[in-house]
Structures are given as structure tokens and as C-alpha cells.
Motif scaffolding. Structure first.
Motif, PDB file in Angstrom:
ATOM      1  N   ALA A 142       7.738  14.789 -55.414  1.00 14.47           N
ATOM      2  CA  ALA A 142       7.682  14.205 -56.764  1.00 14.47           C
ATOM      3  C   ALA A 142       6.226  13.901 -57.115  1.00 14.47           C
ATOM      4  O   ALA A 142       5.751  12.770 -56.962  1.00 14.47           O
ATOM      5  N   ALA A 143       5.515  14.917 -57.581  1.00 16.20           N
ATOM      6  CA  ALA A 143       4.086  14.755 -57.883  1.00 16.20           C
ATOM      7  C   ALA A 143       3.666  15.710 -58.987  1.00 16.20           C
ATOM      8  O   ALA A 143       2.594  16.302 -58.935  1.00 16.20           O
ATOM      9  N   GLY A 144       4.508  15.858 -60.011  1.00 16.72           N
ATOM     10  CA  GLY A 144       4.216  16.770 -61.103  1.00 16.72           C
ATOM     11  C   GLY A 144       3.585  16.081 -62.292  1.00 16.72           C
ATOM     12  O   GLY A 144       3.116  14.936 -62.227  1.00 16.72           O
ATOM     13  N   THR A 204       7.428  18.098 -60.421  1.00 23.87           N
ATOM     14  CA  THR A 204       7.249  18.207 -58.979  1.00 23.87           C
ATOM     15  C   THR A 204       6.080  19.089 -58.580  1.00 23.87           C
ATOM     16  O   THR A 204       5.651  19.962 -59.332  1.00 23.87           O
ATOM     17  N   LEU A 205       5.585  18.829 -57.379  1.00 28.89           N
ATOM     18  CA  LEU A 205       4.760  19.793 -56.672  1.00 28.89           C
ATOM     19  C   LEU A 205       5.742  20.669 -55.893  1.00 28.89           C
ATOM     20  O   LEU A 205       6.584  20.160 -55.148  1.00 28.89           O
ATOM     21  N   ASN A 206       5.645  21.971 -56.054  1.00 31.12           N
ATOM     22  CA  ASN A 206       6.523  22.900 -55.360  1.00 31.12           C
ATOM     23  C   ASN A 206       5.737  23.595 -54.249  1.00 31.12           C
ATOM     24  O   ASN A 206       4.616  24.051 -54.477  1.00 31.12           O
ATOM     25  N   PHE A 207       6.316  23.661 -53.064  1.00 35.61           N
ATOM     26  CA  PHE A 207       5.653  24.374 -51.977  1.00 35.61           C
ATOM     27  C   PHE A 207       6.640  25.368 -51.357  1.00 35.61           C
ATOM     28  O   PHE A 207       7.859  25.183 -51.397  1.00 35.61           O
ATOM     29  N   SER A 208       6.092  26.441 -50.811  1.00 36.44           N
ATOM     30  CA  SER A 208       6.931  27.446 -50.179  1.00 36.44           C
ATOM     31  C   SER A 208       6.149  28.087 -49.043  1.00 36.44           C
ATOM     32  O   SER A 208       4.922  28.047 -49.012  1.00 36.44           O
ATOM     33  N   GLY A 238      11.472  11.203 -51.965  1.00 41.64           N
ATOM     34  CA  GLY A 238      11.825  12.259 -52.905  1.00 41.64           C
ATOM     35  C   GLY A 238      11.486  13.665 -52.459  1.00 41.64           C
ATOM     36  O   GLY A 238      11.584  14.603 -53.248  1.00 41.64           O
ATOM     37  N   VAL A 239      11.076  13.833 -51.180  1.00 44.50           N
ATOM     38  CA  VAL A 239      10.758  15.170 -50.695  1.00 44.50           C
ATOM     39  C   VAL A 239      12.046  15.864 -50.230  1.00 44.50           C
ATOM     40  O   VAL A 239      12.838  15.301 -49.486  1.00 44.50           O
TER      41      VAL A 239
END
Length: 968
Positions: free
Chosen positions: A579-581, A631-635, A733-734
Motif C-alpha cells: 500500500a504505497a501508491g 499500490t506499489l506493484n512488484f513481480s 497490507g502487503v
């Protein structure tokens, strides 16, 4: 060299080549040719049709593909683009399957939930179906019927010509694509690779139906085709069906024409300059190199990777890290005949074309004079092998790679190329660099953006302003801003798409998109769109077919973790969010979340960015970051054995970024350049203007003004970024999802170790709903020099995904405008009226806040008014009359079946699971969704449409070169 592909590629090609099977085991009507790897090749002697079979029973889906060995390589002036236009006409009806009797190709496929498409490229045209495996016979019947029974009518040519012309115009809107055509045409003078695959505009418009029929009658025969079947099928049954439907088609009455034109030697460097309205300059250098079967091809592939793959690459260090460019790429063509090795770069603000060209040439000369080292070669080979492995996730991905090897003349390259890459040496790379990257064999192109201010002086190649800015270039995913260059460069990704095959339909249309984020205009449908939602297909009730019972969910160190082990070997796909958007940005700084995310891959406290990149690239692992509204999205994509390393590096990047001042200054310049590049794209401009109108100040889905965003990039301090990171990056929230060859115990151990003691983070706040519109409004964004106009017509939906009316409206919207060709908008406005290449309707941006309902399309300027008129007509009919029970019943099967297909890849499964938990559900939603769709009634859907969609209170936005008086 390090060998890390254990089960995927441990056997050599020679070791797996099979002996001729016993005669009784070869199905009647076929001759066994060979087996290489898991693929078995057969030939039908009666007509010389080739068939490739690859069984994979890991999911109840399959891919059926027909590859014709004909592409733009087979065209001459007057018929350029004929292969592609004929590809479109192949969907207009055949003897036994025609839209006039309700049995059109797309209609038949949509009814079973299949996803079908076709592409044309230089050496081939392919037609494919991805569908539930119990419908193989339908795919075979359809493809066999149109191989020789196509109905080619002048009225269809006229209609489809305008569709293809709009596709051409959309392509011309992009400076990189336009420059690539110019460079290619200058570099290749005699060989038919000179022509763009889509053709020259005049040929698209004027080629006769007689010429197209002649083309069809020359190349569309069994002896010029290969059928590939991959997935869940029984070989004997598949071959019986192929013999039944294709066996009566004769081989061509005349030999297939051979392309004999050879490119004459080039005896000096060539240059081209392209000047158009724009913001970002582009430099491209193309060198002559041999075809894909040539012994030097693997070494040239490794050389391209050394130059441009990843942060350890030479062009990244010399151009991007030096802030000369916002992208830098090197690529060697994979084609049947001699081709080009391209270097290309988009200029950073403040950089001249001359500087970038000199930097590109300097890196080439360094390789030629000083050579490459063993570490570079090993790392690049590992990256290439891993990339190939990742790209073979699912039956369609495998069929797509085999399709390209068929096109170049040897399908066994699907396997042999792996061993060839492994065998490349330092000496090989140094030799090919000296042999091919020579000035006398080069063609250099500049795209010089012309500013839109009246009276501005023209820019010459050698006299440039200190700052070269360019119009908005496409950002591929609108689910992620990506201006921070924390994911693969969006400009680079777009360039790769534009230089690739031309599709009958946008490849995103009709195919469920498994990403967590917001929809973008035409470039990507929203993950909350109707074709996405859980399930394994209509009528699937067996426990073994369900997803949720196979998912393990637990809390590890405060992180919500979901894992799903599948049959894929070695490969793991990881997706997650923090949760960092943008919703956490202060009111006066819309760029802070993006800048913070952008610093994640600029090094950690323990290692600089190149040390991180080298560790990942050495094992072929990929880690990406990107932000969206919430959000910050990571993959990540990696091999099973590398899980501890990848999670360790991911944790370092998330927890302890380096926050180096010099890197921050570079990032700000890169982000500004990428945003200017994004502003060149008409879809992007239309969408941003739409968001600013329908959402009020303070709403998380409202886009910032362009000048506000650019100013925020400039003014943000590193201390502000550090404070944002400290406040919002933590386990609260991750969510993290891992799918593939997952070892739960190893994953848990690694997570506990690398995230031990991590605290902080904040929950996503609830947002006030946007007020309903009180009146209609038209907004025009004029962009000179554009050949296609983007259209958005929509309004706030007032709905979040979990709201009671959402699923009913979502299903109704899919019937109106999903990417399936039986949806109303595509069926009527594209197929019947020929007004556009693409038009869709979707709900979007509604996972955490209320979103939008909108129709998005592109039109040629001269067809804009007619396109708007037709779109509004269908919008009013949709709102006033709703759907019929027949439409609803058909689309229930279409949507649930297509989702079944989408769940056949690790990325599709990971996306579906992540979307479910982000929407507030558990893994069970993946299985429950089809049942909920099946339970909806026509009255529920039509009531939701009436409550939400009001044609008299819509915002209409146009972006492009808009004709005077349009959309009054």
C-alpha cells in the motif's frame, strides 16, 4: 559456463531425437517425420501438410495453430500489405461458416469460450485458437474450411480496408515506429523486407479483390502450411480430426513461388531524417546481418544482450545511466532471410541526437576494439535462456515460439537454439561484432520532433536546441505509471510491440488480462473487466479442476502469502503489492509515490544498482516494480533453485533502498523524459483528460495536470522520498502470491529470514465517491501531426468491485464491448461498418475506490464523426433496451470459457489470485466467479445498466489531430 536449466533443457537435441516408431503406431494417413524434444512431426502424404504435436495435460486447454509460409516477404509493389489485409478477410466468412447464418468464425469460437486471433509478419501468417480442450474439433473444422473455402467479396474488402488503414494510422502516430519504417526502407532496398508488413497506405487502399484472391489461391494450401497442436489432447484423436477435415484438400496445383531477390551489397553508410510534431527525439542505427538459421545468429543474439539487456548492459551504462537517453535497445532480427541488427535510443531531455548517436557508435567500437569478457557472455546467455523459459509458460506461448521457428525455415530451432546459445564463446561474440557492425553496412535514422509553437524554426540534424522534448509516447500499462523506470522501460516495450507482427485484433482484446491495476485506453483492458474473474470454465464441477483447494494461504512475518504449485518445472512467478501508491501522495506532490518506487532499483544500502542487477541477471531472474493509484506493484520471475537469492534481493530493495543523491537526480530526469514520451500517445492524453473531468480534486483516480506532475518531479527532494518510504513501506497490507514450481517450506524460510523485523506500512484509506455527472461535456485535446484520433465516452460508475450491482453491470458491459468480436461494438462498428480497428467498453479503476464506465476507440480523422455517431447509437440502444436473454446466455459461456484458458499459465493464475484478495475475497473467489456469472438473470443485468449508464450525461474526450467542427 554455469548450467542451471536442469529439467528444462538438460538433454541435448541429438539425445532426444526419436527413432522411427513402429509402423502400426503411426496413425493412418500420416507419415512419421521425427521427434525432437517433446514435439513429434508428422506429414500427410496426400497433400504434404505438416503437423507438429506437443502433449501437455497440465491444464484442460490447448492451442491449435496454422502457420502459412507467406508474409510481407512474398509481396511486391502494388500488393504490399496484401498478406495482412487477406488475414483480416479470412475472418469474414467461408463456405460453411459465415456471419450471415450466425455461424461466423468469431461467433462460433466465442460460444465455446475460445480466444482466437491471427498475425502477419515478414515470413509467415498464423491463425490460432486457444480454447478448452473438449472443443478441438471446432478449431480444426474452422481452419480447414477457410484454408480453401474462403468467400472473398469486394464489400468485405472495402469494409476491412478502412479497419486496416486505421491500424496503419495508429502505428504512424508513434515516432519510433514511423522512424523504424524509414530506416528499414533505406537499409533494405531490393529485398521485399523493404516493405512494412502492414503495407504502404496507397496499396492498402487500392489493392483489388482480384489481387487478394490471386494471393489466396497462390499461398493458402496444405503444402505451404504447418499445423501445431499443443496442450491437453490425445495425439491419435487429434490426427484423426486433422485427416478428416484437411485430408480432402489437395496440394497446390502449381509450385509455391520462391522468393529469389537478394539484397545487393551496401557500399557506404546511409542516413534518413524524419521530422514530425513530437516531444522526444529518437536515434536508430541498423546494420546488415545474416538470417536466423545462420551459424552466427546465436552469437549476434548474445551480442545484443550484452549491449542492452538489463542494467549491466553496455548501453544502459553508457546512455541511460549517463542520462543521455530514456531508453536504449539492441536487437537482432529473427527472420528467414538476411536482416538487420538494430540499435535504438530515445533521447533524454537536454540531449542532442548527435550525442546519442556518438554514444551508440562509441559502445560498438569498444566491443570491436576491446572485445567482451567471459562474465558478460555467461551472464547474457543465462538471461537469454531464462527469458526463453519464461516465454514458454502455457500452450499458446510455446506455440508462438514454434511458429517463429517454422517461419525461418527450421522448427527444430525451438530446441536447437538453446544448445547453440549455450555454446557461444567470447571469441564468437568478438568475431561477429567485427564482422557485421561496420559503418559501411549501416543505416542511421533520426526522428527530430517539431515543436507545435507557431513560427518555430525547423530543427536540422546538426543544429539542435539544448533540450529536445517530445510528444507523449505510449505507456503500455495504464495500471502502472512506470515513469520511474522501475519496470522494463515502457517506451522500449512499446517499440518492441510496434515492430512485431500485425494482429487481426489487438492481442489484448478478448484475452483476460491478469494484472492488478487500472485499465488503459485500448492498450490494456481492466483486470476488473468482464472476462476476468475466477473459475475454471462453464460446467466445471470436479474438485480437481478447482483452484482454491490447491492454494496455501498463511501469514509470514506480517505478509499475506498465497502459493499454488503447478506442473510447470523450475519456473516460479511471483506477484505482490504494498500500500504505497498515489493515494498517499500529499496534495501538492503527485509524483512522490512514483519517485519513491523509482529509487527501489537504484541500489540498496548493501549493494549498488549494478551489483543488484548483476546478481539477478547472472541467474536470469527478473524483478520489476511499478506504481498505480493505490499500490506499489512488484513481480518476479525466476528458477526454483534461485528463490533464496531473489527474495533476499527483493527484500533489500523494498526495505533498504540506497537513496543515492546522484541516482535520484538521474531518476528525475528519466521520469520527466518518460512522461513527455507518454504525452505523445493519443490514448494516454484522452484517458488523462477524461479522468480529470469525471473525478473531483482529492479523488484517488483523478490524474494530475501534466504541468503539475512535471513540476512535482523537478521540485521533490530526496528527503521527501525517504520520509515517504519510511511512512508507507512495511508489511501492513502487503500481499504476495507465488505460482509455479513452488516449495512452500523453502519460501516460508526465506521470507522469515529476509523480512525479519520489518514493521510499518499503512492500510489503504477509503475514498469518497465521485459525484454523478449532471450534464454531458465534450473535451478536445488537439495534437498536431497525428493520423488517428482517440475517443473516450464515459462517466463515473459510482461502483466498487464489491458493490451489489457490479457483476451484473460488468457482464452487461462485456456483451456491449468486451474484446470478443461477438460483442456489439466490435461486431457492428468494426466488422459491419468498418470504422475502426479497435473499440471496447469496460469498467475500470474500482478495486479500492469507485471507478468509471467508458467506451474507448480510435478513428481516422475523416471517419471520426461517423464513428462517434455509431458509438452513441449503440450506447443509447444498450441503455434503453438492455440485453436479450440469448446474448446473455452466449456470453456466460464466452467469458467463463475464456477465463479457463487464462488460468493455464502461472502468470494468469498469480494474477487471478492476487486480484481476488485485493478485492477483499479469498482464493475461493477464483472458483466462485463463474457460478456467480451463471446465476445472473437478464432482468438483473438490465436493471444494473439502467441504474448506471446514462447516455445523456456522458463525458466525451477526443485526442489527436481533430478535424474542424468534429463532435459539435
Amino acid at each position: 559456463m554455469k548450467r542451471f536449466f536442469r529439467s528444462l533443457f538438460s538433454l541435448s537435441v541429438l539425445a532426444v531425437a526419436s527413432a522411427l516408431p513402429a509402423a502400426e503406431s503411426v496413425p493412418e494417413g500420416f507419415t512419421f517425420v521425427r521427434s525432437v524434444g517433446d514435439v513429434t512431426e508428422y506429414r500427410m502424404p496426400v497433400n504434404d501438410l505438416n503437423v507438429l504435436l506437443l502433449e501437455d495435460h497440465s491444464a484442460p486447454v490447448l492451442t491449435f495453430m496454422v502457420t502459412y509460409r507467406v508474409g510481407s516477404r512474398n509481396e511486391v509493389p502494388g500488393t504490399t500489405g496484401a498478406t495482412h489485409l487477406l488475414e483480416h478477410l479470412m475472418f469474414k466468412g467461408s463456405k460453411n461458416f459465415h456471419p450471415s447464418d450466425g455461424r461466423g468464425f468469431d461467433t462460433m469460437m466465442d460460444k465455446v469460450g475460445g480466444i482466437n486471433n491471427a498475425t502477419t509478419w515478414l515470413d509467415r501468417t498464423n491463425y490460432y485458437e486457444n480454447l478448452p480442450s473438449d472443443h478441438l474439433e471446432l478449431a480444426v473444422r474452422l481452419e480447414a474450411d477457410r484454408m480453401r473455402n474462403l468467400i472473398l467479396r469486394e464489400e468485405d474488402r472495402q469494409m476491412e480496408m478502412t479497419v486496416v488503414r486505421n491500424e496503419f494510422e495508429r502505428d504512424e502516430n508513434d515516432p519510433s515506429s514511423a522512424l523504424d519504417k524509414e530506416v528499414n526502407a533505406a537499409a533494405i532496398m531490393a529485398h521485399p523486407y523493404h516493405h512494412p508488413t502492414i503495407g504502404w497506405r496507397s496499396d492498402i487502399e487500392k489493392v483489388s479483390i482480384a489481387k487478394l484472391r490471386e494471393f489466396y489461391d497462390t499461398y493458402y494450401w496444405p503444402n505451404n502450411a504447418t499445423i501445431t497442436v499443443i496442450g491437453d489432447f490425445q495425439p491419435d484423436a487429434a490426427l484423426r480430426l486433422i485427416r478428416q477435415y484437411f485430408g480432402e484438400i489437395p496440394r497446390s496445383p502449381e509450385p509455391i513461388p520462391v522468393v529469389y531477390t537478394e539484397e545487393p551489397p551496401q557500399s557506404g553508410p546511409r542516413r534518413v531524417v524524419l521530422k514530425r510534431p513530437g516531444e522526444v527525439g529518437v536515434v536508430q542505427i541498423a546494420y546488415k546481418v545474416p538470417h536466423a538459421r545462420h551459424a552466427d545468429h546465436p552469437a549476434l543474439e548474445v551480442l545484443a544482450a550484452i549491449l542492452s539487456e538489463g542494467k549491466t548492459s553496455r548501453l544502459y551504462r553508457a546512455l541511460i545511466d549517463a542520462n543521455l537517453a530514456i531508453s536504449a535497445d539492441a536487437a537482432k532480427g529473427f527472420f528467414h532471410d538476411d536482416t538487420l541488427f538494430n540499435l535504438s535510443s530515445m533521447l533524454a531531455p537536454g540531449t542532442t541526437h548527435q550525442q546519442v548517436e556518438q554514444a551508440l557508435i562509441a559502445e560498438v567500437e569498444k566491443v570491436k576494439q576491446q572485445g567482451v569478457d567471459a562474465a558478460e557472455v555467461e551472464r547474457s546467455i543465462n538471461k537469454l535462456l531464462a527469458s526463453i523459459a519464461y516465454q514458454r509458460d502455457g500452450s499458446f506461448a510455446q506455440a508462438g515460439q514454434i511458429n517463429e521457428t517454422i517461419a525461418v525455415g527450421d522448427w527444430t530451432l525451438y530446441y536447437k537454439l538453446l544448445d547453440q546459445l549455450k555454446a557461444v564463446t567470447v571469441a564468437d561474440v568478438n568475431r561477429v561484432a567485427k564482422a557485421y557492425l561496420n559503418e559501411d553496412q549501416s543505416t542511421t535514422g533520426w526522428f527530430i520532433p517539431q515543436q507545435e509553437k507557431p513560427g518555430q524554426a525547423q530543427i536540422s540534424p546538426r543544429s539542435e536546441p539544448a533540450v529536445v522534448v517530445a510528444p507523449p509516447g505510449p505507456v503500455v500499462e495504464y495500471s502502472s505509471n512506470n515513469y520511474a523506470s522501475v519496470a522494463p522501460d515502457p517506451a522500449k516495450a512499446v517499440a518492441a510491440v510496434l515492430r512485431g507482427p500485425y494482429y487481426y485484433r489487438d492481442p489484448q482484446f478478448g484475452a483476460p488480462v491478469m494484472t492488478s491495476g487500472q485499465a488503459g485506453p485500448l492498450a490494456q483492458r481492466d483486470v476488473r473487466g468482464a472476462s476476468v474473474g475466477g473459475g475454471t470454465g462453464a460446467g466445471s464441477g470436479s474438485e480437481s479442476a478447482l483452484v482454491a483447494p490447491r492454494v496455501s494461504r498463511r501469514n509470514v512475518g506480517g505478509i499475506d502469502v498465497l502459493t499454488l504449485k503447478t506442473s510447470i518445472q523450475d519456473v516460479v512467478t511471483l506477484r505482490g503489492v504494498i500500500a504505497a501508491g498515489d493515494v498517499f501522495n500529499p496534495p501538492d506532490n503527485p509524483a512522490l509515490a512514483d519517485l519513491t518506487a523509482g529509487m527501489l532499483d537504484k541500489g540498496t544500502v548493501a549493494r549498488d544498482q549494478f551489483a543488484v542487477a548483476e546478481a539477478l541477471e547472472q541467474v536470469g531472474a527478473v524483478v520489476n516494480f511499478g506504481t498505480d493509484s493505490h499500490t506499489l506493484n512488484f513481480s518476479a520471475k525466476f528458477l526454483r533453485k534461485d528463490l533464496p537469492l531473489v527474495l533476499s534481493l527483493l527484500a533489500e530493495q523494498l526495505r533498504t533502498p540506497r537513496f543515492d543523491p546522484e541516482e535520484f537526480a538521474k531518476l528525475k530526469k528519466q521520469m520527466a523524459g518518460r512522461y513527455l514520451r507518454a504525452m505523445e500517445n493519443t490514448d494516454f492524453r484522452a484517458q488523462r483528460a477524461f479522468e480529470r473531468i469525471v473525478f473531483p480534486e482529492g479523488h484517488p483516480n483523478r490524474a494530475p495536470a501534466h504541468e503539475e506532475y512535471l513540476a512535482a518531479i523537478e521540485s521533490t527532494t530526496l528527503e521527501q522520498v525517504k520520509a515517504f518510504h519510511a511512512a508507507h513501506y512495511g508489511p501492513t497490507g502487503v500481499h504476495l502470491v507465488a505460482v509455479g514450481d513452488v516449495d512452500d517450506a523453502a519460501l516460508n524460510t526465506a521470507l522469515r529470514s529476509v523480512f525479519a523485523g520489518w514493521t510499518g506500512g499503512r492500510p489503504i484509506p477509503l475514498a469518497e465517491k465521485a459525484p454523478a455527472l449532471t450534464a454531458s461535456r465534450v473535451e478536445k485535446v488537439n495534437m498536431p501531426g497525428k493520423t488517428s484520433v482517440s475517443l473516450v465516452i464515459g462517466q463515473p460508475s459510482g461502483l466498487r468491485y464489491a458493490d451489489p450491482d457490479y457483476q451484473a453491470l460488468n457482464l452487461g458491459t462485456a456483451v456491449l464491448g468486451s474484446g470478443f468480436f461477438s460483442a456489439r461494438l466490435l461486431d457492428i462498428i468494426r466488422n459491419r461498418e468498418g470504422l475502426t480497428y479497435g473499440i471496447v467498453a469496460s469498467l475500470s479503476s474500482d478495486t479500492y475506490a469507485d471507478g468509471t464506465w467508458a467506451i474507448r476507440a480510435t478513428f481516422a480523422p475523416e471517419l471520426l464523426d461517423k464513428g462517434i455517431e455509431s458509438t452513441l447509437r449503440e450506447l443509447r440502444r444498450f441503455s434503453n433496451d438492455g440485453l436479450t436473454p440469448e446474448e446473455l446466455a452466449t456470453f456466460k459461456v464466452t467469458l467463463t470459457g475464456s477465463y479457463k484458458v487464462a488460468l493455464s499459465t502461472t502468470n494468469g493464475l498469480a494474477g487471478a489470485l492476487l486480484n481476488a484478495v485485493l478485492r477483499g475475497y479469498g482464493p475461493e473467489w477464483v472458483d466462485d466467479y463463474p457460478r456467480r456469472i451463471q446465476a445472473l438473470t437478464a432482468s438483473e443485468v438490465n436493471r444494473a445498466i439502467k441504474r448506471t449508464v446514462n447516455p445523456e450525461k456522458m463525458v466525451t474526450v477526443l485526442a489527436g489531430t481533430i478535424p474542424a467542427g468534429a463532435a459539435k
